[in-house]
Every structure is written in structure tokens, then in C-alpha cells.
Enzyme design. Sequence first.
Site, PDB file in Angstrom:
ATOM      1  CB  SER A  12      -0.854   0.000   1.266  1.00 22.78           C
ATOM      2  OG  SER A  12      -1.479   1.247   1.449  1.00 22.78           O
TER       3      SER A  12
ATOM      4  CE1 TYR B 120      -3.718  -2.096   5.310  1.00 24.60           C
ATOM      5  CE2 TYR B 120      -3.214   0.208   4.874  1.00 24.60           C
ATOM      6  CZ  TYR B 120      -3.587  -1.047   4.421  1.00 24.60           C
ATOM      7  OH  TYR B 120      -3.823  -1.249   3.074  1.00 24.60           O
TER       8      TYR B 120
HETATM    9  N1  LIG Z   1      -8.681  -0.343  -1.140  1.00 21.68           N
HETATM   10  C1  LIG Z   1      -7.628   0.430  -0.933  1.00 21.68           C
HETATM   11  O1  LIG Z   1      -7.746   1.670  -1.002  1.00 21.68           O
HETATM   12  C2  LIG Z   1      -6.279  -0.174  -0.695  1.00 21.68           C
HETATM   13  C3  LIG Z   1      -5.151   0.655  -0.866  1.00 21.68           C
HETATM   14  C4  LIG Z   1      -3.881   0.113  -0.710  1.00 21.68           C
HETATM   15  C5  LIG Z   1      -3.729  -1.236  -0.421  1.00 21.68           C
HETATM   16  N2  LIG Z   1      -4.826  -2.022  -0.256  1.00 21.68           N
HETATM   17  C6  LIG Z   1      -4.580  -3.443   0.006  1.00 21.68           C
HETATM   18  O2  LIG Z   1      -5.157  -4.209  -1.031  1.00 21.68           O
HETATM   19  C7  LIG Z   1      -5.455  -5.529  -0.551  1.00 21.68           C
HETATM   20  C8  LIG Z   1      -6.842  -5.913  -1.032  1.00 21.68           C
HETATM   21  O3  LIG Z   1      -7.756  -5.025  -0.443  1.00 21.68           O
HETATM   22  P1  LIG Z   1      -9.132  -4.566  -1.129  1.00 21.68           P
HETATM   23  O4  LIG Z   1      -9.114  -3.093  -1.137  1.00 21.68           O
HETATM   24  O5  LIG Z   1      -9.391  -5.311  -2.367  1.00 21.68           O
HETATM   25  O6  LIG Z   1     -10.125  -4.978   0.072  1.00 21.68           O
HETATM   26  P2  LIG Z   1     -11.380  -5.923   0.228  1.00 21.68           P
HETATM   27  O7  LIG Z   1     -12.302  -5.762  -0.931  1.00 21.68           O
HETATM   28  O8  LIG Z   1     -11.889  -5.670   1.600  1.00 21.68           O
HETATM   29  O9  LIG Z   1     -10.734  -7.392   0.158  1.00 21.68           O
HETATM   30  C9  LIG Z   1      -9.918  -7.900   1.175  1.00 21.68           C
HETATM   31  C10 LIG Z   1      -9.686  -9.362   0.900  1.00 21.68           C
HETATM   32  O10 LIG Z   1      -8.786  -9.892   1.901  1.00 21.68           O
HETATM   33  C11 LIG Z   1      -9.347 -11.099   2.412  1.00 21.68           C
HETATM   34  N3  LIG Z   1      -8.936 -11.306   3.784  1.00 21.68           N
HETATM   35  C12 LIG Z   1      -8.818 -10.376   4.769  1.00 21.68           C
HETATM   36  N4  LIG Z   1      -8.414 -10.952   5.912  1.00 21.68           N
HETATM   37  C13 LIG Z   1      -8.245 -12.273   5.639  1.00 21.68           C
HETATM   38  C14 LIG Z   1      -7.841 -13.392   6.405  1.00 21.68           C
HETATM   39  N5  LIG Z   1      -7.502 -13.281   7.694  1.00 21.68           N
HETATM   40  N6  LIG Z   1      -7.785 -14.605   5.804  1.00 21.68           N
HETATM   41  C15 LIG Z   1      -8.131 -14.737   4.494  1.00 21.68           C
HETATM   42  N7  LIG Z   1      -8.525 -13.718   3.716  1.00 21.68           N
HETATM   43  C16 LIG Z   1      -8.586 -12.500   4.279  1.00 21.68           C
HETATM   44  C17 LIG Z   1     -10.857 -10.899   2.293  1.00 21.68           C
HETATM   45  O11 LIG Z   1     -11.464 -12.153   2.301  1.00 21.68           O
HETATM   46  P3  LIG Z   1     -12.940 -12.430   2.970  1.00 21.68           P
HETATM   47  O12 LIG Z   1     -13.765 -11.186   2.717  1.00 21.68           O
HETATM   48  O13 LIG Z   1     -13.411 -13.631   2.218  1.00 21.68           O
HETATM   49  O14 LIG Z   1     -12.676 -12.665   4.379  1.00 21.68           O
HETATM   50  C18 LIG Z   1     -10.966 -10.188   0.948  1.00 21.68           C
HETATM   51  O15 LIG Z   1     -10.954 -11.129  -0.095  1.00 21.68           O
HETATM   52  C19 LIG Z   1      -5.278  -5.461   0.969  1.00 21.68           C
HETATM   53  O16 LIG Z   1      -4.064  -6.076   1.311  1.00 21.68           O
HETATM   54  C20 LIG Z   1      -5.217  -3.970   1.262  1.00 21.68           C
HETATM   55  O17 LIG Z   1      -4.404  -3.698   2.384  1.00 21.68           O
HETATM   56  C21 LIG Z   1      -6.101  -1.526  -0.369  1.00 21.68           C
END
Ligand SMILES: NC(=O)c1ccc[n+]([C@@H]2O[C@H](COP(=O)([O-])OP(=O)(O)OC[C@H]3O[C@@H](n4cnc5c(N)ncnc54)[C@H](OP(=O)(O)O)[C@@H]3O)[C@@H](O)[C@H]2O)c1
Length: 253
Positions: free
Chosen positions: A141, A154
Site C-alpha cells: 500500500s 496497518y
Molecule cells: N482499497 C484500498 O484503497 C487499498 C489501498 C492500498 C492497499 N490495499 C490493500 O489491497 C489488498 C486488497 O484489499 P481490497 O481493497 O481489495 O479490500 P477488500 O475488498 O476488503 O478485500 C480484502 C480481501 O482480503 C481477504 N482477507 C482479509 N483478511 C483475511 C484473512 N484473515 N484470511 C483470508 N482472507 C482475508 C478478504 O477475504 P474475505 O472477505 O473472504 O474474508 C478479501 O478477499 C489489501 O491487502 C489492502 O491492504 C487496499
Amino acid sequence: MKLHQKSFILTGATSGMGRAIALDFAKEGANLILSGRDEERGKSLLAEIKANGGEACFLSGDVGDIQYNKKMVDLAISSFGQLDGLVTNAGMLGLGSVTELEPSDWDITFRTNVDSVFYLLKFALPEMLKRPSAAVVVNSSIAAYKSFPNHPAYCASKAALLALAKQTAVDYGPIVRVNTICPGPVDTPFIHASAIAFPDPAQAVANAGKATLLKRLGLPADISKLALFLASDDSSWITGSAFTIDGGILAAG
Ligand SMILES: NC(=O)c1ccc[n+]([C@@H]2O[C@H](COP(=O)([O-])OP(=O)(O)OC[C@H]3O[C@@H](n4cnc5c(N)ncnc54)[C@H](OP(=O)(O)O)[C@@H]3O)[C@@H](O)[C@H]2O)c1
């Protein structure tokens, strides 16, 4: 097809960026082990991939569980006979300032965001090293570089991923390439959860889009294109690198 006859494990596949990456990788011919906890969303993704002629298995579980990581690797080998790469994308927020956070909150954030990547690498590397080449894409991130109110666990966990990825690139090159993606604000359920740390969450999300040079939030498809590039042979001379993909928000200061 850029990933024809290659097999990948993808964590966090059930939502947001992971879902987009799963669909794009499948379209490019990858055989996928999809990970997440939500069985309903996992099965619906699997059905969509199979309906489009793709090959995938869904294995539900917690990425912080060591044995679950081993099971994902075992399933890749029993299903596809080989493992050509990983996309480590699952993550959680663990919100709260240092004085508010319980040590258990800190632990679970690091277990989910960082320890999980170590566990998966530990089981996957011996298999990937049997291949002529392999590619690992780690989703960190911009929080690795930039602070956000009440996000110490985080931000620290995402910074740790940069070092872990770079170190793994050093230890397992030339066969295994390891690169990191650092997204800015992307329109997924995650950013709305993150905005709870701000006094007006809806405004905070809107402001995040406006703060980019491109005046919008990222879309999961923006991120999956970079993940695909880094997983494919198109990036065959890139390893140990971190790529911000943030609409220019870091450049804007
Ligand atoms: N959105 C942003 O603005 C942003 C920016 C920078 C980085 N990121 C990073 O991008 C990545 C994906 O995030 P996203 O934005 O796509 O969020 P999201 O839609 O909330 O998806 C998060 C995913 O992580 C899985 N997950 C979380 N905890 C878990 C665990 N303990 N075991 C197994 N699976 C787990 C969830 O699975 P379930 O729902 O099935 O539990 C879901 O598939 C993350 O690492 C986040 O830190 C996000």
C-alpha cells in the site's frame, strides 16, 4: 494468453482487487487457487471463472493460519501439478492509535498482513523453485510510505512487506521474481472501512479521490493490470521492485 499453463495462488480473492485479479488472470489462462474466508463470494467467483472456461479451485480459510497456507500449496500441486507464482493480496486494517490498540490487535494485523506472506512463501518457494521461472506479486500500500491517522499497525505492516518482498527477491533470484504493488485509494469495501478512522468517513473517501492528480479513486481493474504485468513474462527483467499505483497521490504530497 499471458499466463497460459501457469498456476498461481491468489489470496484475498473474494472481494475488491483480488476478485479483479482472479478474473483477469483466469482470462489470461492461469490455473488458480483462490483464497478467502467468505465461502459464498468464493463460490460465486469460482462459478464465474468456470463459466468463462477458466480453471480454478477455491479454498476457504484464514491466511494467518500456518497450516492453511500449506494446504493452498498442496492443493495447487495436487490440482495443477506445479506452482508458478503467488499474488499475496489479503489484508486487514487493525485501526487505532498506539495507545488505543491492544497488543492482540497489533498481533492479528501483522499475522494477517505480514506473517501470512512469510508462511505462504515458506511453503510455496520449494515448489516454485522447481519451475524454470516464477513470479510473486505482493500487495502492500502507499501506507508503506505515507502515514494515515490511527493506522499505525496497518502502515507498519505494509512497510514490512516491502522489505520482506525485496529480501525474498534477493534470496531466490534468478528463478523467482518478487515485486510489490503499492496502491493508493481504490474503490473497494476496504477504503470505506479505512475511512471510519476519519471524522466524516464519506467525505474522507471523496477527498481521497480528489487528492489524486487524476481526480478519482482507483478501480480494482487498474490494480489487476499491474498485477498481471508483474506476474507475466512481460516483466521478466523486473524483480525486487515496488510500484506505486496511486493516481499520483504520493507525488501530490
Ligand atoms: N482499497 C484500498 O484503497 C487499498 C489501498 C492500498 C492497499 N490495499 C490493500 O489491497 C489488498 C486488497 O484489499 P481490497 O481493497 O481489495 O479490500 P477488500 O475488498 O476488503 O478485500 C480484502 C480481501 O482480503 C481477504 N482477507 C482479509 N483478511 C483475511 C484473512 N484473515 N484470511 C483470508 N482472507 C482475508 C478478504 O477475504 P474475505 O472477505 O473472504 O474474508 C478479501 O478477499 C489489501 O491487502 C489492502 O491492504 C487496499
